[in-house]
Scaffold this active site. Structure first.
Site, PDB file in Angstrom:
ATOM      1  N   SER A  55     -34.022  37.293 -13.195  1.00 36.13           N
ATOM      2  CA  SER A  55     -35.097  36.371 -12.799  1.00 36.13           C
ATOM      3  C   SER A  55     -34.612  34.932 -12.731  1.00 36.13           C
ATOM      4  O   SER A  55     -35.257  34.082 -12.108  1.00 36.13           O
ATOM      5  CB  SER A  55     -36.250  36.470 -13.800  1.00 36.13           C
ATOM      6  OG  SER A  55     -35.799  36.151 -15.108  1.00 36.13           O
ATOM      7  N   LYS A  56     -33.481  34.631 -13.340  1.00 37.54           N
ATOM      8  CA  LYS A  56     -32.983  33.259 -13.382  1.00 37.54           C
ATOM      9  C   LYS A  56     -32.534  32.743 -12.009  1.00 37.54           C
ATOM     10  O   LYS A  56     -32.411  31.529 -11.823  1.00 37.54           O
ATOM     11  CB  LYS A  56     -31.837  33.143 -14.387  1.00 37.54           C
ATOM     12  CG  LYS A  56     -32.244  33.436 -15.827  1.00 37.54           C
ATOM     13  CD  LYS A  56     -33.296  32.461 -16.331  1.00 37.54           C
ATOM     14  CE  LYS A  56     -33.555  32.649 -17.817  1.00 37.54           C
ATOM     15  NZ  LYS A  56     -34.543  31.687 -18.353  1.00 37.54           N
TER      16      LYS A  56
END
Length: 350
Positions: free
Chosen positions: A51-52
């Site tokens: 998700s980063k």
């Protein structure tokens, strides 16, 4: 070259255009005894496998728009590994340098991946105070001060962290569930994923419950409940990218309903169980999210009409020397009769 998107169907100009629009799948076997319907948002399908990617791209694009980053500039950040990978990937595509301060709690796999991605990596002790000069927070700040033409991402205290998920993850979940979501279960580290997604979803339907996940040894849950940072809560733990020994301003505690803490061992076991029962190859924090979901279910948070979305933040390939290593699990004292050991390889002699 002209924009290939205008010429070839399904072809992208570069890997960064693949960030976002991650799939959601129904969980079946692992949730069969829990009331409700459960879906996993698979952030491992981002090109950087976590998700980063979303926050890294959002912060970098904003810096470019404001003239802060130029070709040859240096990106500096504190990371448990995943944000660092995303930044290193973006730096390679866009022509920036990348310097990363990493906790020694991060897996060897993550550190080697960062080096392979061209980043300059500084491995710092995990179990020191936040303001210790050797902490990865302070080391990143020092590198930033000493590096000309640099930008410090500062994900723990950057509002753009929240904005990235408000603008992408939240709307995707709302659309994918056709607005039927009743509960969102999210790990809380920097707090950007849970805060941005929650802000958007609660704007659509304030009744949606936002269920946070914290680690035993972290201060986040108690701070949410009391508004006080209790230093006595801080203890060493193994899970990466979950919980904190400080309070990130990238966490909007006002949109989070409750937190549940999970143990290192339970999160590790649950990661392995996700593989065995769902065929999903999750990171360590994903197991923590699944474990917390079961704990929430036992406390009566869900009923048969609940539509529960779990954000699974990363991919298991970064934990091969940790939770997916039988030797590592035994060394932590995690082994017992419940642990499904990996099948041994059979070598055929030629």
């Amino acid at each position: 070259m002209s924009d290939v998107m205008n010429r070839y169907k399904g072809v992208y100009n570069n890997i960064l255009e693949l960030i976002g629009q991650t799939p959601m799948v129904r969980l079946n076997e692992i949730t069969k005894d829990l009331p409700g319907t459960f879906f996993a948002k698979l952030e491992m399908f981002n090109p950087g496998h976590s998700s980063k990617d979303r926050i890294a791209l959002n912060i970098i694009l904003n810096a470019e728009r404001n003239g802060i980053l130029k070709p040859g500039s240096t990106i500096v950040e504190t990371t448990s590994g995943n944000t660092g990978f995303s930044l290193a990937m973006i730096a390679m595509v866009k022509g920036y340098q990348c310097k990363l301060a990493v906790s020694d709690k991060s897996s060897v796999d993550k550190i080697e991946i960062l080096r392979t991605m061209g980043a300059e990596v500084y491995v710092c002790p995990a179990n020191v105070p936040v303001d210790d000069p050797t902490s990865y927070y302070e080391v990143a700040k020092r590198i930033y001060r000493e590096t000309p033409d640099a930008i410090y991402i500062n994900q723990y205290f950057n509002e753009l962290n929240i904005a990235a998920h408000y603008e992408s993850t939240g709307p995707e979940i709302w659309e994918q569930t056709e607005g039927k979501i009743t509960h969102l279960v999210v790990a809380s580290g920097t707090g950007g994923t849970i805060s941005g997604s929650a802000r958007y979803l609660k704007e659509q339907n304030p009744a949606i419950k936002i269920l946070g996940v914290d680690a035993i040894g972290s201060v986040i849950k108690k701070f949410h409940e009391t508004g006080q940072l209790d230093q006595s809560e801080i203890k060493p733990y193994k899970i990466e990218g979950l919980g904190k020994n400080l309070i990130p301003t990238a966490t909007d505690f006002g949109v989070i309903d409750v937190y549940e803490k999970v143990s290192d061992k339970d999160a590790a076991y649950k990661s392995r169980e996700l593989i065995k029962k769902e065929g999903i190859f999750p990171g360590y924090t994903c197991g923590a999210v699944m474990q917390a979901t079961e704990q929430y279910a036992k406390k009566g948070y869900f009923d048969k009409d609940s539509v529960v979305v779990l954000i699974l933040p990363d991919h298991g390939s970064r934990y091969m020397t940790k939770i997916y290593s039988d030797d590592w699990m035994k060394a932590q004292g995690f082994y017992d009769s419940q642990l499904p050991l990996n099948k041994p390889a059979t070598y055929i002699k030629g």
